[in-house]
Motif scaffolding. Structure first.
Motif, PDB file in Angstrom:
ATOM      1  N   ASP A  61      -8.604  14.864  33.986  1.00  0.00           N
ATOM      2  CA  ASP A  61      -7.577  14.570  32.985  1.00  0.00           C
ATOM      3  C   ASP A  61      -7.394  15.785  32.081  1.00  0.00           C
ATOM      4  O   ASP A  61      -7.936  15.864  30.974  1.00  0.00           O
ATOM      5  N   LEU A  62      -6.607  16.744  32.550  1.00  0.00           N
ATOM      6  CA  LEU A  62      -6.457  18.013  31.832  1.00  0.00           C
ATOM      7  C   LEU A  62      -5.721  17.857  30.507  1.00  0.00           C
ATOM      8  O   LEU A  62      -5.844  18.710  29.626  1.00  0.00           O
ATOM      9  N   ALA A  63      -4.960  16.786  30.378  1.00  0.00           N
ATOM     10  CA  ALA A  63      -4.133  16.637  29.175  1.00  0.00           C
ATOM     11  C   ALA A  63      -4.966  16.471  27.914  1.00  0.00           C
ATOM     12  O   ALA A  63      -4.510  16.826  26.823  1.00  0.00           O
ATOM     13  N   ILE A  64      -6.182  15.951  28.035  1.00  0.00           N
ATOM     14  CA  ILE A  64      -6.998  15.731  26.838  1.00  0.00           C
ATOM     15  C   ILE A  64      -7.848  16.947  26.495  1.00  0.00           C
ATOM     16  O   ILE A  64      -8.543  16.940  25.479  1.00  0.00           O
ATOM     17  N   ALA A  65      -7.835  17.977  27.345  1.00  0.00           N
ATOM     18  CA  ALA A  65      -8.711  19.137  27.144  1.00  0.00           C
ATOM     19  C   ALA A  65      -7.976  20.357  26.642  1.00  0.00           C
ATOM     20  O   ALA A  65      -8.516  21.459  26.673  1.00  0.00           O
ATOM     21  N   ILE A  66      -6.750  20.187  26.160  1.00  0.00           N
ATOM     22  CA  ILE A  66      -6.021  21.349  25.654  1.00  0.00           C
ATOM     23  C   ILE A  66      -6.624  21.768  24.317  1.00  0.00           C
ATOM     24  O   ILE A  66      -7.258  20.989  23.617  1.00  0.00           O
ATOM     25  N   THR A  67      -6.419  23.034  23.984  1.00  0.00           N
ATOM     26  CA  THR A  67      -6.908  23.558  22.718  1.00  0.00           C
ATOM     27  C   THR A  67      -5.926  23.229  21.604  1.00  0.00           C
ATOM     28  O   THR A  67      -4.735  23.003  21.843  1.00  0.00           O
ATOM     29  N   LYS A  68      -6.458  23.236  20.387  1.00  0.00           N
ATOM     30  CA  LYS A  68      -5.593  22.927  19.248  1.00  0.00           C
ATOM     31  C   LYS A  68      -4.589  24.042  18.990  1.00  0.00           C
ATOM     32  O   LYS A  68      -3.470  23.792  18.539  1.00  0.00           O
ATOM     33  N   ARG A  69      -4.982  25.294  19.297  1.00  0.00           N
ATOM     34  CA  ARG A  69      -4.092  26.436  19.124  1.00  0.00           C
ATOM     35  C   ARG A  69      -3.997  27.195  20.421  1.00  0.00           C
ATOM     36  O   ARG A  69      -4.878  27.138  21.265  1.00  0.00           O
ATOM     37  N   ARG A  70      -2.940  27.946  20.542  1.00  0.00           N
ATOM     38  CA  ARG A  70      -2.720  28.745  21.736  1.00  0.00           C
ATOM     39  C   ARG A  70      -3.605  29.973  21.694  1.00  0.00           C
ATOM     40  O   ARG A  70      -3.673  30.673  20.692  1.00  0.00           O
ATOM     41  N   HIS A  71      -4.344  30.273  22.792  1.00  0.00           N
ATOM     42  CA  HIS A  71      -5.188  31.447  22.886  1.00  0.00           C
ATOM     43  C   HIS A  71      -4.648  32.346  23.989  1.00  0.00           C
ATOM     44  O   HIS A  71      -4.113  31.887  24.984  1.00  0.00           O
ATOM     45  N   GLY A  72      -4.827  33.628  23.821  1.00  0.00           N
ATOM     46  CA  GLY A  72      -4.388  34.557  24.853  1.00  0.00           C
ATOM     47  C   GLY A  72      -3.288  35.456  24.342  1.00  0.00           C
ATOM     48  O   GLY A  72      -2.691  35.259  23.295  1.00  0.00           O
ATOM     49  N   LYS A  73      -2.971  36.440  25.161  1.00  0.00           N
ATOM     50  CA  LYS A  73      -2.004  37.443  24.744  1.00  0.00           C
ATOM     51  C   LYS A  73      -0.583  37.057  25.153  1.00  0.00           C
ATOM     52  O   LYS A  73       0.377  37.430  24.510  1.00  0.00           O
ATOM     53  N   ASP A  74      -0.450  36.340  26.278  1.00  0.00           N
ATOM     54  CA  ASP A  74       0.870  36.016  26.790  1.00  0.00           C
ATOM     55  C   ASP A  74       1.426  34.831  26.034  1.00  0.00           C
ATOM     56  O   ASP A  74       1.188  33.674  26.368  1.00  0.00           O
ATOM     57  N   GLN A  75       2.128  35.109  24.968  1.00  0.00           N
ATOM     58  CA  GLN A  75       2.718  34.042  24.166  1.00  0.00           C
ATOM     59  C   GLN A  75       4.057  33.634  24.766  1.00  0.00           C
ATOM     60  O   GLN A  75       4.778  34.440  25.357  1.00  0.00           O
ATOM     61  N   LYS A  76       4.374  32.386  24.591  1.00  0.00           N
ATOM     62  CA  LYS A  76       5.628  31.883  25.106  1.00  0.00           C
ATOM     63  C   LYS A  76       6.784  32.459  24.301  1.00  0.00           C
ATOM     64  O   LYS A  76       6.724  32.577  23.091  1.00  0.00           O
ATOM     65  N   LYS A  77       7.840  32.813  25.006  1.00  0.00           N
ATOM     66  CA  LYS A  77       8.995  33.378  24.330  1.00  0.00           C
ATOM     67  C   LYS A  77       9.653  32.314  23.473  1.00  0.00           C
ATOM     68  O   LYS A  77       9.786  31.156  23.867  1.00  0.00           O
ATOM     69  N   PRO A  78      10.072  32.673  22.277  1.00  0.00           N
ATOM     70  CA  PRO A  78      10.674  31.672  21.405  1.00  0.00           C
ATOM     71  C   PRO A  78      12.005  31.192  21.944  1.00  0.00           C
ATOM     72  O   PRO A  78      12.675  31.892  22.716  1.00  0.00           O
ATOM     73  N   ASN A  79      12.361  30.005  21.523  1.00  0.00           N
ATOM     74  CA  ASN A  79      13.629  29.452  21.931  1.00  0.00           C
ATOM     75  C   ASN A  79      14.770  30.290  21.363  1.00  0.00           C
ATOM     76  O   ASN A  79      14.711  30.772  20.245  1.00  0.00           O
ATOM     77  N   LYS A  80      15.822  30.439  22.153  1.00  0.00           N
ATOM     78  CA  LYS A  80      16.906  31.321  21.738  1.00  0.00           C
ATOM     79  C   LYS A  80      17.593  30.798  20.484  1.00  0.00           C
ATOM     80  O   LYS A  80      17.938  31.554  19.588  1.00  0.00           O
ATOM     81  N   ARG A  81      17.741  29.481  20.408  1.00  0.00           N
ATOM     82  CA  ARG A  81      18.392  28.919  19.217  1.00  0.00           C
ATOM     83  C   ARG A  81      17.545  29.139  17.977  1.00  0.00           C
ATOM     84  O   ARG A  81      18.043  29.512  16.922  1.00  0.00           O
ATOM     85  N   ALA A  82      16.250  28.898  18.130  1.00  0.00           N
ATOM     86  CA  ALA A  82      15.363  29.100  16.982  1.00  0.00           C
ATOM     87  C   ALA A  82      15.332  30.558  16.571  1.00  0.00           C
ATOM     88  O   ALA A  82      15.303  30.894  15.389  1.00  0.00           O
ATOM     89  N   TYR A  83      15.345  31.465  17.569  1.00  0.00           N
ATOM     90  CA  TYR A  83      15.332  32.892  17.251  1.00  0.00           C
ATOM     91  C   TYR A  83      16.611  33.297  16.533  1.00  0.00           C
ATOM     92  O   TYR A  83      16.580  34.048  15.561  1.00  0.00           O
ATOM     93  N   ASP A  84      17.753  32.786  17.008  1.00  0.00           N
ATOM     94  CA  ASP A  84      19.012  33.104  16.347  1.00  0.00           C
ATOM     95  C   ASP A  84      19.039  32.555  14.925  1.00  0.00           C
ATOM     96  O   ASP A  84      19.570  33.196  14.012  1.00  0.00           O
ATOM     97  N   LEU A  85      18.441  31.369  14.735  1.00  0.00           N
ATOM     98  CA  LEU A  85      18.416  30.783  13.401  1.00  0.00           C
ATOM     99  C   LEU A  85      17.573  31.624  12.453  1.00  0.00           C
ATOM    100  O   LEU A  85      17.963  31.877  11.314  1.00  0.00           O
ATOM    101  N   ARG A  86      16.383  32.074  12.936  1.00  0.00           N
ATOM    102  CA  ARG A  86      15.546  32.914  12.083  1.00  0.00           C
ATOM    103  C   ARG A  86      16.233  34.233  11.780  1.00  0.00           C
ATOM    104  O   ARG A  86      16.165  34.731  10.661  1.00  0.00           O
ATOM    105  N   ARG A  87      16.914  34.804  12.775  1.00  0.00           N
ATOM    106  CA  ARG A  87      17.614  36.059  12.547  1.00  0.00           C
ATOM    107  C   ARG A  87      18.758  35.873  11.556  1.00  0.00           C
ATOM    108  O   ARG A  87      19.035  36.728  10.714  1.00  0.00           O
ATOM    109  N   TRP A  88      19.439  34.725  11.638  1.00  0.00           N
ATOM    110  CA  TRP A  88      20.533  34.455  10.713  1.00  0.00           C
ATOM    111  C   TRP A  88      20.017  34.308   9.289  1.00  0.00           C
ATOM    112  O   TRP A  88      20.654  34.743   8.334  1.00  0.00           O
ATOM    113  N   THR A  89      18.855  33.664   9.115  1.00  0.00           N
ATOM    114  CA  THR A  89      18.308  33.508   7.770  1.00  0.00           C
ATOM    115  C   THR A  89      17.852  34.824   7.184  1.00  0.00           C
ATOM    116  O   THR A  89      17.837  35.006   5.974  1.00  0.00           O
ATOM    117  N   LYS A  90      17.453  35.772   8.051  1.00  0.00           N
ATOM    118  CA  LYS A  90      16.992  37.066   7.548  1.00  0.00           C
ATOM    119  C   LYS A  90      18.141  38.035   7.315  1.00  0.00           C
ATOM    120  O   LYS A  90      17.975  39.072   6.717  1.00  0.00           O
TER     121      LYS A  90
END
Length: 617
Positions: free
Chosen positions: A561-590
């Protein structure tokens, strides 16, 4: 006396005073004096033995300049010495801090290479590196530290999910919570997961709902994404209790609802021509009761020994709805009890015992939906959320059967209000609802459960299959047909025990159709009731055979049952790319900040250029 003679007398007096404590300085000679001296040495007969120096008086101004130069040189030397002393002190302080860090930190772990350097104090004697045994996609024994003083990287440390009280009894060397918390804080690494306090950080604390959506995939959120790490190894079997999910109560849901269906088929006026014997209902009821006892006992043992894993399932946005399943199954068994076992109406206390846990769970779940926090409905809504709504309608049916009509009306109203909210949220496919897959899945059958149960509950409360009851039934019938015509899309999915819970919506729709055929008797309604009943029973038989094959032939019924063994935070170097909408929103606010800064720089540049032009003119 003239001012010149006064100045000369003052300078002579100063010279005499200085000569008392300073050696006489050699006067500075110019070029003509040096040439005269050399000529004197060359012509003198005693030039080899005696040295004569022609001393001339130097003016007072040159003498003062020489003294100033010497004082400036002395000051520069003193400043340089002070700077060197400060640098030396800073260097010694930094070296002392480094030595303290090296003595306190006895283990260094690199997530990229999987190496650990043990006992850094003896590095000069033994400079060797030890390789950690890891599965490649998990932390293995991350955080499994013997607090007695030794550090070991144990692979597959399943004790992090054990109940803490039982763990303390098994190992009395473990310190209390305060000491373990201090050790965890001292051994904290850069990822928020201390070697000594990994359990407290990643297991004991609740995992945010967004973390499940980020780390897991699939309509049931039961598969870990490829770039995610887990706390337990993937390449070795876990203990059976850890692999036993809450979704196993779906088997009980399917069998108990079938017992009610065959009881209705044997007693309903619209299906009396079939002459169905009552022992089918009795056999299914006993089988459902036996399976419920086995599943409940097994999961109760899991709560005793692996309570941390049970908490993980409760925080899971999909599996939290299956905590309603045991009590719904109990109410199903009371509703479908054979007349040979209980010929009279059940006691109201039975309704209180089985409905109380459902009501308290609803207060918790619905409160989270209403409060608008991290587990708000638009964030965690999924088709399994209908299970928390169906419990109200099943409770209303049982309340009407024991004679409590008013509580039945109350539960029906609460269930119908929340059903509308859940239905609209899922039907709109809001951007924040990430659990609904694009392709069809058996989980979509949960859409049928709530309106079908609402229709049957209204008929049980008021004794009539009137307009509102028929409206709910027609909604369920339309959704049923819209899924049946796309039956080819349901193929190609991995079998799961949770599929059993998706059979009871089909059974509930069959029960509603039988009630409709009783109030509107015709060949079409009777044929529809028989068709839907046959389809639901056939689906249960198929799942029963598949379950037996996966359990006893292929031995794949309970994978890790791998679903219960996930970590609370993401570890590792390969981070997931942010969502394009969220990225555009952050860029618009800045953008306004960057615009203001660019305008400020432009205006300051214009001012500088204007000043330069004025200076040139």
């Amino acid at each position: 006396m003239s001012p010149r003679h006064d100045t000369q007398a003052y300078m002579l007096k100063k010279k005499e005073e200085r000569g008392a404590y300073e050696p006489q300085r050699r006067p500075i000679m110019n070029k003509d004096q040096l040439e005269t001296k050399m000529d004197t040495r060359a012509t003198s007969p005693n030039s080899l033995g005696n040295h004569f120096v022609d001393i001339h008086e130097v003016p007072e101004e040159e003498e003062e300049e020489e003294e100033d130069e010497e004082e400036e040189g002395t000051r520069a030397t003193k400043m340089a010495e002070k700077t060197e002393k400060r640098l030396t002190k800073l260097t010694k302080t930094c070296e002392a801090k480094r030595q303290q860090r090296s003595t306190t930190l006895s283990r260094q772990v690199s997530l990229e290479t999987g190496f650990s350097v043990l006992n850094k104090e003896s590095k000069a004697k033994n400079d060797k590196r030890k390789m950690l045994s890891r599965s490649g996609n998990s932390f293995g024994g991350f955080g499994s530290v013997h607090r007695g003083g030794t550090v070991e990287g144990r692979r597959g440390d399943f004790s992090i999910f054990r109940t803490k009280s039982g763990l303390l009894k098994q190992n009395p060397l473990l310190p209390p919570k305060k000491e373990s918390g201090e050790l965890g804080g001292q051994r904290n690494d850069g990822f928020g997961l201390g070697f000594g306090g990994a359990e407290d950080e990643s297991v004991n604390r609740s995992v945010p709902a967004g973390r499940y959506f980020a780390a897991l995939r699939g309509p049931e959120l039961d598969q870990v994404k490829d770039y995610e790490d887990i706390l337990l190894p993937k390449d070795q079997p876990w203990p059976f209790l850890l692999r036993f999910p809450i979704g196993c109560f779906g088997i009980c849901l399917g069998l108990s609802s079938q017992a009610i269906l065959w009881h209705s088929l044997s007693t309903s006026p619209s299906t009396q021509f079939l002459h169905i014997p009552p022992y089918i209902n009795l056999s299914l009821w006993l089988l459902a009761l036996l399976v419920l006892l086995l599943v409940s006992t097994t999961y109760f043992l899991k709560c005793i020994f692996y309570f941390e894993a049970v908490k993980r399932e409760y925080f899971h946005p999909v599996r939290v709805n299956f905590f309603f399943a045991p009590w719904i199954v109990c109410m199903f068994l009371v509703i479908g009890v054979p007349p040979k076992i209980c010929p009279s109406a059940p006691h109201p206390a039975i309704w209180c015992v089985f409905m109380a846990p459902v009501f308290f769970l609803e207060l918790k779940i619905y409160g989270q939906w209403l409060s608008g926090g991290k587990r708000r409905l638009c964030k965690v809504a999924n088709p399994s959320s209908h299970l928390s709504v169906v419990g109200n309608f099943i409770g209303a049916i049982l309340a009407a059967k024991v004679g409590w009509v008013e509580p039945a009306k109350f539960l029906w109203a609460v269930g119908f209000a929340h059903y509308l909210v859940v239905f609209v949220t899922l039907y709109q496919r809001l951007p924040t609802s990430e659990a609904l897959p694009k392709e069809l899945h058996p989980v979509y059958s949960m859409f049928i459960a709530a309106p079908s149960a609402a229709s049957v509950a209204w008929e049980a409360i008021y004794g009539e299959f009137d307009g509102l009851s028929r409206t709910c039934y027609f909604i369920a019938l339309f959704l049923y047909v819209s899924l049946v015509v796309r039956i080819n899309f349901f193929w190609g999915f991995r079998f799961s025990v949770a599929w059993w819970s998706y059979t009871f919506p089909m059974t509930t729709a069959s029960l509603a159709t039988i009630k409709y055929a009783d109030h509107v008797p015709s060949d079409i309604t009777k044929g529809l009731a028989l068709t839907l009943s046959f389809m639901s029973s056939a689906m249960v038989c198929v799942l029963l055979v598949s379950t037996l094959l996966h359990a006893f032939v292929w031995h794949t019924l309970f994978p890790n049952d791998l679903a219960i063994a996930i970590t609370k935070r993401r570890h590792g170097k390969d981070q997931k790319k942010p969502n394009k909408r969220a990225y555009d929103l952050r860029r618009w606010t800045k953008t306004p900040l960057s615009l203001v800064s660019s305008l400020t720089k432009h205006s300051s540049g214009n001012k500088d250029s204007d000043e330069q032009k004025e200076a040139e003119n």
